[in-house]
Design a protein around this motif. Structure first.
Motif, short mmCIF file in Angstrom:
data_model
loop_
_atom_site.label_atom_id
_atom_site.label_comp_id
_atom_site.label_asym_id
_atom_site.label_seq_id
_atom_site.Cartn_x
_atom_site.Cartn_y
_atom_site.Cartn_z
N PHE A 121 0.84 -1.19 0.00
CA PHE A 121 0.00 0.00 0.00
C PHE A 121 0.87 1.24 0.00
O PHE A 121 2.02 1.24 0.45
N ASP A 122 0.31 2.29 -0.56
CA ASP A 122 0.88 3.64 -0.48
C ASP A 122 -0.30 4.59 -0.36
O ASP A 122 -1.41 4.16 -0.03
N ASP A 123 -0.12 5.86 -0.63
CA ASP A 123 -1.22 6.83 -0.47
C ASP A 123 -2.39 6.61 -1.42
O ASP A 123 -3.53 6.89 -1.08
N GLY A 153 -3.56 2.29 5.73
CA GLY A 153 -3.09 1.22 4.85
C GLY A 153 -3.28 -0.17 5.43
O GLY A 153 -3.85 -1.05 4.76
N PRO A 154 -2.85 -0.44 6.68
CA PRO A 154 -3.05 -1.77 7.24
C PRO A 154 -4.52 -2.18 7.33
O PRO A 154 -4.87 -3.33 7.12
N GLY A 155 -5.39 -1.23 7.63
CA GLY A 155 -6.82 -1.52 7.69
C GLY A 155 -7.38 -1.90 6.34
O GLY A 155 -8.15 -2.86 6.21
N VAL A 156 -7.00 -1.15 5.30
CA VAL A 156 -7.45 -1.46 3.94
C VAL A 156 -6.91 -2.82 3.51
O VAL A 156 -7.64 -3.64 2.95
N VAL A 157 -5.64 -3.08 3.79
CA VAL A 157 -5.05 -4.38 3.46
C VAL A 157 -5.81 -5.51 4.15
O VAL A 157 -6.10 -6.54 3.55
#
Length: 171
Positions: A121-123, A153-157
């Motif tokens: 992930f990035d922005d 990012g960790p939540g989206v992942v």
């Protein structure tokens, strides 16, 4: 029973329980063979509306198949119109696990999720990719230009990883 006989019986039992002595071992688990599923898979139907809502963090809007010669794919807009989830299934020319390793090496900052899966992930984007039998599956969340950025990012992942797990059960 005399002591030497007891020792021999105990040793024989220990060898049998350890899987030695009988010459028989459990066969390795069969690898999932799902290459043929690629020809008929409709990626837009691998996730329910509720599963897509969980991954997006909002209701899903339009779904659009985006199959090419190289992959089967589906783009699903979020209701806000700021971002979309892109789901893909690939039948690579190399072993699926090798393809995932190659893709991981090309993504600077990629992180292992488990032995078959990595994330990035990035922005502006986040994705999770895994090998599943003969196939490679990826779930991505991508922001449209100037529409926002990924704050967690960790939540989206985590949400994408859950979605990917649900998709692999259907292929």
């Amino acid at each position: 029973m005399n002591t030497p006989r007891k020792v021999l019986l105990l040793a024989g039992a220990a060898l049998a329980l350890a899987g030695c002595g009988g010459g028989k071992t459990a066969p390795p688990p069969e690898a999932k063979s799902n290459a043929a599923a690629y020809d008929k898979v409709d990626v837009c139907n691998l996730a329910t509306d509720d599963q897509l809502k969980s991954a997006l963090g909002e209701n899903a809007a339009n779904k659009e198949r985006r199959d090419t010669d190289a992959l089967k794919a589906c783009a699903v807009d979020g209701a806000s119109g700021d971002f979309y989830v892109f789901l893909s299934v690939v039948r690579p020319t190399m072993a699926a696990s090798e393809q995932v390793s190659f893709d991981k090496s090309a993504a600077q900052g990629a992180r292992d999720v488990d032995a078959k899966t990595f994330s990035f992930f990035d922005d502006g984007q986040a994705y999770v990719e895994t090998s599943d039998g003969d196939l490679v599956l990826r779930a991505s969340l991508v922001y449209y230009v100037d529409s926002g950025k990924i704050a967690d990012g960790p939540g989206v992942v985590g949400r994408l990883h859950t979605l990917l797990g649900e998709m692999t059960q259907k292929v």
